[in-house]
Design a protein around this motif. Structure first.
Motif, mmCIF file in Angstrom:
data_model
loop_
_atom_site.group_PDB
_atom_site.id
_atom_site.type_symbol
_atom_site.label_atom_id
_atom_site.label_comp_id
_atom_site.label_asym_id
_atom_site.label_seq_id
_atom_site.Cartn_x
_atom_site.Cartn_y
_atom_site.Cartn_z
ATOM 1 N N THR A 3 -5.572 12.513 -7.444
ATOM 2 C CA THR A 3 -4.721 12.113 -8.570
ATOM 3 C C THR A 3 -3.277 12.557 -8.387
ATOM 4 O O THR A 3 -2.338 11.786 -8.655
ATOM 5 C CB THR A 3 -5.282 12.711 -9.872
ATOM 6 O OG1 THR A 3 -6.619 12.246 -10.053
ATOM 7 C CG2 THR A 3 -4.444 12.283 -11.056
ATOM 8 N N THR A 187 -4.683 6.370 -14.046
ATOM 9 C CA THR A 187 -4.562 7.822 -14.201
ATOM 10 C C THR A 187 -3.305 8.353 -13.531
ATOM 11 O O THR A 187 -2.655 9.268 -14.041
ATOM 12 C CB THR A 187 -5.798 8.522 -13.619
ATOM 13 O OG1 THR A 187 -6.973 8.004 -14.246
ATOM 14 C CG2 THR A 187 -5.726 10.026 -13.845
ATOM 15 N N VAL A 191 -0.454 10.702 -15.354
ATOM 16 C CA VAL A 191 -0.052 12.012 -14.839
ATOM 17 C C VAL A 191 1.435 12.010 -14.504
ATOM 18 O O VAL A 191 2.155 12.977 -14.797
ATOM 19 C CB VAL A 191 -0.885 12.384 -13.594
ATOM 20 C CG1 VAL A 191 -0.355 13.668 -12.955
ATOM 21 C CG2 VAL A 191 -2.342 12.556 -13.974
#
Length: 224
Positions: A3, A187, A191
């Motif tokens: 991520t 995602t 973030v």
């Protein structure tokens, strides 16, 4: 790709920095909203705090009432405002909710700063024939300035973080990057948006700290 690596790739993509949905545009919206709300909350809280601190009456009640308002989530206030006629006036529900959120640290620090000025200094100034207004402007405010500016700094940083709520009701700012990421189930974008908000808050903190360090000694230390 994990991520964090994906978020870094998103941030370093030139395509995400330009255009009406780009980072620069959203950052400008976020900065504008923060500055407007900080200016309005300062215009409301600081005069009240300075006068009450100077008079020494009613300040404790005002501070307690404003601090009690912190128990009410800003998002709840925003939702309630949207259900009133104010909700039809564009960004005003967001602005009002954020102004109410920023008032407590401004009011508390300014009031405590004025009340914390050495009473002997105040009496000496009165003995020199200063009027109430002169005493406030020339003695109490300069000596209380470090605490007053601390309240402004706290309010500014909190506003940067909380202004992301504007995106939930269709407003602008960096929060739009986060909400768009949620809508796309991306995602990495969520973030990346959170990182941008955190970095912006740290930059605001750094600006205030730089101003404090470069200011005259009396403005940094007050009565100390």
């Amino acid at each position: 790709m994990n991520t964090l690596s994906a978020a870094w790739s998103w941030l370093t993509s030139a395509a995400h920095w330009s255009g009406p949905d780009g980072i620069w545009h959203r950052l400008g919206e976020h900065l504008f909203l923060t500055v407007v709300c900080l200016a309005l909350s300062s215009a409301v809280a600081l005069p009240v705090a300075l006068v009450l601190g100077h008079l020494g009456r009613g300040g404790a009640l005002a501070v307690n009432v404003s601090n009690a308002g912190r128990a009410v989530p800003t998002f709840a206030v925003l939702v309630l405002l949207l259900l009133t006629p104010i909700g039809t006036y564009g960004d005003w529900p967001t602005i009002i909710a954020l102004v109410l959120f920023a008032i407590p640290p401004l009011l508390t620090n300014a009031y405590v700063g004025i009340r914390g000025v050495d009473r002997d200094v105040v009496q000496a100034a009165r003995g020199m024939g200063m009027t109430g207004g002169q005493l406030l402007r020339r003695v109490e405010v300069p000596l209380a300035l470090p605490l007053i500016l601390t309240g402004v700094r706290i309010a500014a940083v909190q506003l940067v973080a909380t202004a992301t709520l504007a995106a939930l009701v269709g407003g602008g700012g960096l929060g739009r990057i986060i909400t768009a990421g949620f809508n796309l189930a991306d995602t990495a974008q969520v973030v990346a948006g959170a990182v941008l908000v955190a970095v912006f808050a740290l930059l605001v903190e750094a600006v205030f700290e730089t101003v404090r360090r470069l200011s005259p000694r009396w403005a940094r230390e007050g009565a100390g």
